[in-house]
Scaffold this motif. Sequence first.
Motif, PDB file in Angstrom:
ATOM      1  N   THR A 181      -7.879   2.463  -1.695  1.00 23.00           N
ATOM      2  CA  THR A 181      -7.724   1.717  -0.441  1.00 23.00           C
ATOM      3  C   THR A 181      -9.033   1.015  -0.116  1.00 23.00           C
ATOM      4  O   THR A 181     -10.102   1.618  -0.163  1.00 23.00           O
ATOM      5  CB  THR A 181      -7.334   2.646   0.716  1.00 23.00           C
ATOM      6  OG1 THR A 181      -8.227   3.758   0.742  1.00 23.00           O
ATOM      7  CG2 THR A 181      -5.920   3.161   0.538  1.00 23.00           C
TER       8      THR A 181
ATOM      9  N   ILE B  24      -5.086  -2.771  -1.730  1.00 24.00           N
ATOM     10  CA  ILE B  24      -5.103  -1.698  -2.713  1.00 24.00           C
ATOM     11  C   ILE B  24      -5.748  -2.266  -3.975  1.00 24.00           C
ATOM     12  O   ILE B  24      -5.206  -3.196  -4.593  1.00 24.00           O
ATOM     13  CB  ILE B  24      -3.677  -1.189  -3.038  1.00 24.00           C
ATOM     14  CG1 ILE B  24      -2.929  -0.790  -1.756  1.00 24.00           C
ATOM     15  CG2 ILE B  24      -3.750  -0.019  -4.035  1.00 24.00           C
ATOM     16  CD1 ILE B  24      -3.563   0.334  -0.948  1.00 24.00           C
TER      17      ILE B  24
ATOM     18  N   ALA C 256      -1.983  -4.148   1.194  1.00 23.64           N
ATOM     19  CA  ALA C 256      -1.510  -2.841   1.658  1.00 23.64           C
ATOM     20  C   ALA C 256      -0.394  -3.005   2.690  1.00 23.64           C
ATOM     21  O   ALA C 256       0.141  -2.018   3.166  1.00 23.64           O
ATOM     22  CB  ALA C 256      -2.661  -2.052   2.251  1.00 23.64           C
TER      23      ALA C 256
ATOM     24  N   PRO D 122      -5.701   0.478   5.345  1.00 21.38           N
ATOM     25  CA  PRO D 122      -5.063   1.524   4.547  1.00 21.38           C
ATOM     26  C   PRO D 122      -6.050   2.673   4.352  1.00 21.38           C
ATOM     27  O   PRO D 122      -7.221   2.431   4.086  1.00 21.38           O
ATOM     28  CB  PRO D 122      -4.778   0.827   3.213  1.00 21.38           C
ATOM     29  CG  PRO D 122      -5.771  -0.291   3.151  1.00 21.38           C
ATOM     30  CD  PRO D 122      -5.960  -0.745   4.582  1.00 21.38           C
TER      31      PRO D 122
ATOM     32  N   ILE E 124      -3.466   7.261   0.230  1.00 19.10           N
ATOM     33  CA  ILE E 124      -2.312   6.801  -0.560  1.00 19.10           C
ATOM     34  C   ILE E 124      -1.892   7.884  -1.555  1.00 19.10           C
ATOM     35  O   ILE E 124      -2.705   8.713  -1.963  1.00 19.10           O
ATOM     36  CB  ILE E 124      -2.604   5.505  -1.371  1.00 19.10           C
ATOM     37  CG1 ILE E 124      -3.888   5.658  -2.213  1.00 19.10           C
ATOM     38  CG2 ILE E 124      -2.661   4.298  -0.479  1.00 19.10           C
ATOM     39  CD1 ILE E 124      -4.142   4.489  -3.156  1.00 19.10           C
TER      40      ILE E 124
ATOM     41  N   ILE F 257       1.609   4.435   1.596  1.00 18.23           N
ATOM     42  CA  ILE F 257       0.299   4.087   2.151  1.00 18.23           C
ATOM     43  C   ILE F 257       0.269   4.403   3.640  1.00 18.23           C
ATOM     44  O   ILE F 257       1.171   3.993   4.379  1.00 18.23           O
ATOM     45  CB  ILE F 257       0.011   2.564   1.986  1.00 18.23           C
ATOM     46  CG1 ILE F 257       0.162   2.139   0.524  1.00 18.23           C
ATOM     47  CG2 ILE F 257      -1.361   2.208   2.532  1.00 18.23           C
ATOM     48  CD1 ILE F 257       0.102   0.612   0.311  1.00 18.23           C
TER      49      ILE F 257
ATOM     50  N   ASN G 289      -1.348   3.302   6.758  1.00 16.15           N
ATOM     51  CA  ASN G 289      -2.172   2.228   7.314  1.00 16.15           C
ATOM     52  C   ASN G 289      -2.618   2.622   8.721  1.00 16.15           C
ATOM     53  O   ASN G 289      -1.816   2.660   9.654  1.00 16.15           O
ATOM     54  CB  ASN G 289      -1.377   0.921   7.375  1.00 16.15           C
ATOM     55  CG  ASN G 289      -1.271   0.248   6.012  1.00 16.15           C
ATOM     56  OD1 ASN G 289      -2.276   0.102   5.304  1.00 16.15           O
ATOM     57  ND2 ASN G 289      -0.070  -0.142   5.627  1.00 16.15           N
TER      58      ASN G 289
END
Lengths: 364, 359
Positions: free
Chosen positions: A126, A137, A154, A159, A162, A173, A175
């Motif tokens: 991230t 990503i 992302a 992000p 993950i 993910i 966020n």
Amino acid sequence: MELDRRALLISLASSAAMLALPDGAAAAIQAECFAAARKDDRGIYSAALFSLNGGDVRTVELPGRGHDIALKPDGSEWVTFARRPGRFGVAIPVDSRPPVWFATKPDRHFFGHGAFSFDGKLLYSTENDYDGARGIIGVRDATDGYQQVGEFPAHGMEPHDIQLLADGRTMVIANGGIRTRPDSEGELNLPDMQPSLVYVDVETGDLMEEQRLAPELHHLSIRHLAIAAGDTIAFGCQYRGPEQDAPPLVGFHRRGEPLVIVPAPDETQIGFRNYIGSVAADAGGTIVAASAPKGGLVTYWDVTNRRYLGVSDLNDGCGLAPTHRSASFLLTSGEGWLVTADAEGESARQSSNYSWDNHAILVR
Amino acid sequence: LIRLLVALLLAQVVWAGPCRAETDHAAIAKASLAEVIRPAYAALAAATFSLNDKVAALCKQPSTDALQAAKDAFAGAVDAWSNVEIFRFGPIAQDHSYERLFFWPDPKNLGLRQIEDALAKKDEGVTDPAKLAAKSVALQGLPALEYLLYGEGADGLATGGEAAAFRCSFASSIAANVDGIAKNVVEGWGDGSDYEKSFLGPAPDNAIYHTPKEVTLELFKAFASGIELVRDQKLGKPLGASADEAKPKLAAFWHSNLSFANAIGNLQGVSLLFSKGGFAQVVDADSPGVSDSILFDLNHAIEVLGGMNKPFAEVASDPELRAKLEALRVGLKSAGQTAGDIIARSADLSFGFNAMDGD
């Protein structure tokens, strides 16, 4: 109530142990090896592979504070990332081969988390594209010096954590939603932050599913997650709204089902101090632990029934890793403690001269 | 009914705790800004003004006296900087100002390599303050200026000549840059500035501080991490675990032999923030008299550091002096923990290793 909980735990533990038997039986005899980042008494940062009885197996000094660890699926090496807004990453083989250092592009920084593809060839991380104000990503070639070979959006701001689902193709993910820049202070978008839990196809970068919270919960930053049994995502949040709100912070989601956020009992809920620092699933994937370092608590949750199970006290406790035993976790703290515990209580506690960083993983 | 009464009683007991000593966050912000932050940055700007002046004079008329005057002004600027070095928020945290002024630690010696490169190539970009500001941060601040004034070849500044003239105008350009940054920070904290507004009147829709408690936490972080800065970065790392493992070149300002002055300045900043910024009152409201013992520990550490009148490398290889510094590190840790625990409890703050927002 007490009996119910105990009975449930015993049944969960035994079923998980049975499921895990073929690999688990051998592993259970060996002592676990964990990996985590930390700081020593002189302020020197390092990442270490260690066991509770044997101490350090391998350590690498870091140029700055580390954060989470990603383990290559074959167990041959592990990667630690700089804590945000750092730019370094380092892959450390479990044997004596030299570490491989890498960095973000100049206009990016790491958020501190990542995951390997199931074949171990790619490393995802991230990252913050702060000029573009978007989450990224990053994709690196783990077979070729961790050179960056690509990146994809992302589909959200900031992000943080993950993981890949069991199909090895769907990435989930967390966020966090908060916009920051390394060269300026503050969180730049709290009034209209929009955290999300998204599912992305890593082969195409396409958004497959997006879960947002109810509008009144938009200050609930989703930051950490763990994949539990049946691809159930357990996630932990940090609340950036008024302190006295103390909303529930631990949630669950499974694709195709509604997202739920589950309150802890009042006293514990307030004790979270609006902040979950880490989430981990146990060896069987049916119990998750969620730590609240600001409140000095670690809580345990039943994944199947989306239910609170219990709490341990650990001041500045944040890092969580499964052990070989079902329902049991290693808990690490900024004050040096390494604790083995489950929802029923602590089974072991030892001190060390390190401030253990937010996250820990089980390597073998 | 009895159960209800019991519940009410319990509730009262529970709520009586936190209400006992309510911390006045606004008063802490106000006192810290007026009594500590503003005067300390004003002192920095005064010191960098003098530094700029003295380096310019040296370039205009090189002499041993002029070089000494520039060095004295440099030491004054280091003292002033050391007091505010513990503040990593506010205008100094904007546009990489902190790193431009003080790029440190630099374990890979990036700064030295870039300076030597610029000197060898006679890079005109470093002699113009406007152009310098766009260069690497390692070329722009006090550590770079330190090397130019004290490092290899610095003696030539007293006698002049072509190479010395270039070196001097590089130094002069850094001094002007540093002075400009200090002025900007003073203005950034000035009356009616965004920082003043946010610091003294935090609000949910403000981009910097949302609640009064966040400001207290920011100041508390400066206090606690200021102690840690000295304990770990200024002493722990360069001293190493033993004399054999010492890395004296990791010490700040070792070229100018100002490493201990720098650490003293840091602790003076910490001490000032504690005594004048309102934290001493918070501690005494909880545990009367304890603030005095914390200040005593800080002052004792300052005294011990003041007695280190040898270069850092010599101190680091002297067992007796090492032991003194290690004892000092232990004392600082306990002072920091005592104060930290009480302040965190009284002001209802969380400041653990793992309690940083955004992690």
